[in-house]
Design a protein around this motif. Structure first.
Motif, PDB file in Angstrom:
ATOM      1  N   SER A 123       7.004  -1.537  13.654  1.00  0.00           N
ATOM      2  CA  SER A 123       6.630  -0.366  12.875  1.00  0.00           C
ATOM      3  C   SER A 123       6.730  -0.656  11.377  1.00  0.00           C
ATOM      4  CB  SER A 123       7.539   0.808  13.249  1.00  0.00           C
ATOM      5  OG  SER A 123       7.289   1.916  12.424  1.00  0.00           O
ATOM      6  N   GLU A 124       7.804  -1.291  10.963  1.00  0.00           N
ATOM      7  CA  GLU A 124       7.983  -1.616   9.547  1.00  0.00           C
ATOM      8  C   GLU A 124       6.947  -2.635   9.083  1.00  0.00           C
ATOM      9  OE1 GLU A 124      10.104  -0.028   7.376  1.00  0.00           O
ATOM     10  OE2 GLU A 124      10.254   1.258   9.136  1.00  0.00           O
ATOM     11  N   TRP A 125       6.630  -3.611   9.931  1.00  0.00           N
ATOM     12  CA  TRP A 125       5.617  -4.606   9.560  1.00  0.00           C
ATOM     13  C   TRP A 125       4.260  -3.927   9.372  1.00  0.00           C
ATOM     14  CZ3 TRP A 125       0.920  -6.198  11.309  1.00  0.00           C
ATOM     15  CH2 TRP A 125       0.414  -7.364  10.740  1.00  0.00           C
ATOM     16  N   ILE A 126       3.898  -3.027  10.274  1.00  0.00           N
ATOM     17  CA  ILE A 126       2.602  -2.344  10.189  1.00  0.00           C
ATOM     18  C   ILE A 126       2.545  -1.479   8.935  1.00  0.00           C
ATOM     19  CG2 ILE A 126       1.077  -0.653  11.281  1.00  0.00           C
ATOM     20  CD1 ILE A 126       2.195  -1.684  13.979  1.00  0.00           C
ATOM     21  N   LYS A 127       3.604  -0.719   8.671  1.00  0.00           N
ATOM     22  CA  LYS A 127       3.618   0.124   7.466  1.00  0.00           C
ATOM     23  C   LYS A 127       3.470  -0.732   6.213  1.00  0.00           C
ATOM     24  CE  LYS A 127       7.192   2.600   9.220  1.00  0.00           C
ATOM     25  NZ  LYS A 127       8.336   3.510   9.201  1.00  0.00           N
ATOM     26  N   SER A 128       4.182  -1.832   6.160  1.00  0.00           N
ATOM     27  CA  SER A 128       4.071  -2.737   5.015  1.00  0.00           C
ATOM     28  C   SER A 128       2.655  -3.298   4.900  1.00  0.00           C
ATOM     29  CB  SER A 128       5.090  -3.872   5.165  1.00  0.00           C
ATOM     30  OG  SER A 128       4.945  -4.795   4.127  1.00  0.00           O
TER      31      SER A 128
ATOM     32  N   ILE B 158       0.325  -0.579   3.494  1.00  0.00           N
ATOM     33  CA  ILE B 158       0.504  -0.373   2.051  1.00  0.00           C
ATOM     34  C   ILE B 158      -0.093  -1.549   1.277  1.00  0.00           C
ATOM     35  CG2 ILE B 158       2.213  -0.179   0.190  1.00  0.00           C
ATOM     36  CD1 ILE B 158       1.822   2.349   1.984  1.00  0.00           C
ATOM     37  N   ASN B 159       0.129  -2.761   1.741  1.00  0.00           N
ATOM     38  CA  ASN B 159      -0.455  -3.936   1.082  1.00  0.00           C
ATOM     39  C   ASN B 159      -1.976  -3.918   1.169  1.00  0.00           C
ATOM     40  OD1 ASN B 159       1.955  -5.040   0.181  1.00  0.00           O
ATOM     41  ND2 ASN B 159       2.310  -6.102   2.107  1.00  0.00           N
ATOM     42  N   LEU B 160      -2.505  -3.490   2.292  1.00  0.00           N
ATOM     43  CA  LEU B 160      -3.956  -3.361   2.448  1.00  0.00           C
ATOM     44  C   LEU B 160      -4.502  -2.370   1.428  1.00  0.00           C
ATOM     45  CD1 LEU B 160      -6.442  -4.007   4.343  1.00  0.00           C
ATOM     46  CD2 LEU B 160      -5.839  -1.915   5.538  1.00  0.00           C
ATOM     47  N   LYS B 161      -3.812  -1.265   1.272  1.00  0.00           N
ATOM     48  CA  LYS B 161      -4.236  -0.244   0.309  1.00  0.00           C
ATOM     49  C   LYS B 161      -4.202  -0.801  -1.115  1.00  0.00           C
ATOM     50  CE  LYS B 161      -3.374   4.380  -1.324  1.00  0.00           C
ATOM     51  NZ  LYS B 161      -2.604   5.594  -1.217  1.00  0.00           N
ATOM     52  N   LEU B 162      -3.151  -1.499  -1.458  1.00  0.00           N
ATOM     53  CA  LEU B 162      -3.042  -2.063  -2.809  1.00  0.00           C
ATOM     54  C   LEU B 162      -4.063  -3.162  -3.053  1.00  0.00           C
ATOM     55  CD1 LEU B 162       0.848  -2.230  -3.128  1.00  0.00           C
ATOM     56  CD2 LEU B 162      -0.701  -0.659  -4.321  1.00  0.00           C
ATOM     57  N   TYR B 163      -4.229  -4.032  -2.081  1.00  0.00           N
ATOM     58  CA  TYR B 163      -5.114  -5.182  -2.237  1.00  0.00           C
ATOM     59  C   TYR B 163      -6.581  -4.757  -2.327  1.00  0.00           C
ATOM     60  CZ  TYR B 163      -6.769  -9.963  -1.643  1.00  0.00           C
ATOM     61  OH  TYR B 163      -7.360 -11.182  -1.834  1.00  0.00           O
ATOM     62  N   ASN B 164      -6.969  -3.756  -1.562  1.00  0.00           N
ATOM     63  CA  ASN B 164      -8.377  -3.338  -1.504  1.00  0.00           C
ATOM     64  C   ASN B 164      -8.695  -2.172  -2.442  1.00  0.00           C
ATOM     65  OD1 ASN B 164      -9.149  -5.300   0.304  1.00  0.00           O
ATOM     66  ND2 ASN B 164      -8.686  -4.051   2.076  1.00  0.00           N
ATOM     67  N   ARG B 165      -7.761  -1.851  -3.337  1.00  0.00           N
ATOM     68  CA  ARG B 165      -8.011  -0.792  -4.323  1.00  0.00           C
ATOM     69  C   ARG B 165      -9.238  -1.158  -5.151  1.00  0.00           C
ATOM     70  NH1 ARG B 165      -3.856  -0.647  -8.751  1.00  0.00           N
ATOM     71  NH2 ARG B 165      -3.186  -2.221  -7.305  1.00  0.00           N
TER      72      ARG B 165
ATOM     73  N   ILE C 121       5.724   6.604   4.659  1.00  0.00           N
ATOM     74  CA  ILE C 121       4.348   6.181   4.379  1.00  0.00           C
ATOM     75  C   ILE C 121       3.407   7.371   4.161  1.00  0.00           C
ATOM     76  CG2 ILE C 121       3.647   5.995   6.791  1.00  0.00           C
ATOM     77  CD1 ILE C 121       2.017   3.530   6.026  1.00  0.00           C
ATOM     78  N   ALA C 122       3.817   8.557   4.582  1.00  0.00           N
ATOM     79  CA  ALA C 122       2.951   9.736   4.516  1.00  0.00           C
ATOM     80  C   ALA C 122       2.472  10.042   3.099  1.00  0.00           C
ATOM     81  CB  ALA C 122       3.673  10.949   5.094  1.00  0.00           C
ATOM     82  N   ALA C 123       3.295   9.809   2.103  1.00  0.00           N
ATOM     83  CA  ALA C 123       2.907  10.094   0.720  1.00  0.00           C
ATOM     84  C   ALA C 123       1.811   9.150   0.223  1.00  0.00           C
ATOM     85  CB  ALA C 123       4.119  10.003  -0.192  1.00  0.00           C
ATOM     86  N   GLU C 124       1.648   8.019   0.871  1.00  0.00           N
ATOM     87  CA  GLU C 124       0.669   7.017   0.459  1.00  0.00           C
ATOM     88  C   GLU C 124      -0.692   7.177   1.129  1.00  0.00           C
ATOM     89  OE1 GLU C 124       1.021   4.605  -1.833  1.00  0.00           O
ATOM     90  OE2 GLU C 124       3.019   5.367  -2.288  1.00  0.00           O
ATOM     91  N   VAL C 125      -0.759   8.016   2.161  1.00  0.00           N
ATOM     92  CA  VAL C 125      -1.964   8.095   2.976  1.00  0.00           C
ATOM     93  C   VAL C 125      -2.480   9.531   3.024  1.00  0.00           C
ATOM     94  CG1 VAL C 125      -2.948   7.639   5.256  1.00  0.00           C
ATOM     95  CG2 VAL C 125      -1.111   6.180   4.393  1.00  0.00           C
TER      96      VAL C 125
END
Length: 173
Positions: free
Chosen positions: A119-124, A127-134, A153-157
């Motif tokens: 779960s922690e790996w997927i959340k990370s 978030i990295n996918l979101k940052l990288y593909n901004r 993670i809810a605040a980020e999505v």
């Protein structure tokens, strides 16, 4: 275009790299068809990955029907570790493919009831996918019947919700 599709494509046009979409299973075929139809109108490629078979497909509308075409660029890893089940996240982060990637089957893995490290790996990875593909022409849509995200993670999505049709809409249909 209905309100939900307007919201979805507003996020895509803003180059939002990731958002969640809760959709009842019985509405899924119609939802996917609407997304693919709008993508084709806007010359955006649309892809589908599901946890079920760990394959990547390009979605298209052919003769009024939704079709799936296998994407050979994505080669899943052997499943020796649980994180390998979600190799698609790393793939989408670095691939030259652009467009909309619909990811089905991730939500159950994001709750505290699932395997903690996975779960922690997927959340990370999300978030990295979101940052990288901004600011890139890539959008990942987390799709499922219950878009429950853990508070960390809810605040980020951004999360959108598709409701079941009302009795009036069903009657009109």
């Amino acid at each position: 275009m209905n309100d939900l599709m307007a919201e979805v494509f507003k996020l895509i046009k803003l180059q939002n790299p990731m958002f969640a979409l809760e959709s009842p299973l019985q509405e899924r075929p119609k939802l996917l068809s609407n997304i693919v139809f709008q993508c084709e109108l806007q010359n955006i490629k649309c892809y589908l990955w599901s946890f079920e078979d760990d394959s990547l497909y390009q979605l298209q509308i052919g003769t009024g029907k939704l079709t799936l075409q296998s994407v050979s660029e994505y080669q899943p890893k052997d499943k020796s570790r649980q994180e390998h089940y979600f190799e698609i996240l790393r793939f989408w982060k670095f691939t030259h493919l652009q467009g909309v990637l619909i990811l089905e089957g991730i939500f159950p893995w994001l709750t505290s009831n699932s395997e903690f490290l996975t779960s922690e790996w997927i959340k990370s990875a999300l978030i990295n996918l979101k940052l990288y593909n901004r600011n890139s022409p890539k959008t990942a849509i987390l799709l499922g019947p219950n878009a429950s995200l853990s508070p960390d993670i809810a605040a980020e999505v951004v999360t959108l919700y598709q409701q079941l049709p009302t009795i009036g809409i069903i009657f009109d249909f």
